[in-house]
Write a protein that holds these residues in place. Structure first.
Motif: not given
Length: 192
Positions: A141-159
């Motif tokens: 039940g979380i907003n799709v945009g927020m999930i995408i923002l979280f995924i993107d943040s995770f990816v660039i943090s990993l990078g």
């Protein structure tokens, strides 16, 4: 006529996406979000083909889509394969331009956003990250945009951890420029 326009948009969008990656992001070790960003990390660390890695990382999501979201599967499978083909095919262009990393991050984000935005106008996707976000949104039940923002943040943090702090910083500019471009391309489509 609609199928012709849709097919043309997949090709044009895929070319913009691959130009953004090969001309601006990859030469400077800048990331995008999602599976594209993870594929770029794999390329920077192990010299693996970006397009091929996008396909491999996205396949599990497309298998799930086959069973749960057939419309997504049919609308996006060709986007995945065509964009991945162009990303790997246009790889030699990496050595064509040498721009400042700040300009590369912004222009690369605009190109990636333009390619993605054009395809999204026809409900076409290039990788499984948005499907993953859709499934997580329905489940929790979380907003799709927020999930995408979280995924993107995770990816660039990993990078940022695996490659460099500069990769993290300039990837923020790329994701911002891409997100704004996608919004503008699709806002214009909604008013046209």
């Amino acid at each position: 006529m609609f199928l012709f326009k849709k097919g043309l948009m997949v090709i044009i969008g895929s070319i913009f996406l691959s130009l953004g990656i090969n001309l601006f992001l990859a030469p400077n070790k800048i990331l995008d979000g999602g599976f594209i960003g993870l594929s770029l990390i794999l390329n920077y660390l192990f010299n693996l083909k970006i397009g091929l890695m996008i396909v491999i990382l996205s396949l599990p999501m497309f298998i799930v889509a086959w069973f749960k979201e057939k419309k997504y599967f049919y609308n996006s499978l060709h986007g995945l394969f065509i964009s991945s083909f162009f990303i790997d095919y246009l790889r030699p262009l990496r050595y064509l331009l040498h721009l400042d990393i700040l300009y590369s991050s912004i222009i690369g984000g605009i190109f990636v956003g333009l390619g993605t935005g054009l395809m999204l106008r026809f409900d076409i996707s290039t990788c499984g990250t948005d499907l993953l976000a859709l499934f997580l949104s329905k489940r929790f039940g979380i907003n799709v945009g927020m999930i995408i923002l979280f995924i993107d943040s995770f990816v660039i943090s990993l990078g940022g951890l695996l490659i460099s702090g500069g990769t993290f910083l300039f990837s923020i500019f790329t994701i911002a420029a891409g997100g704004i471009t996608i919004s503008l391309v699709n806002r214009h489509a909604a008013h046209a």
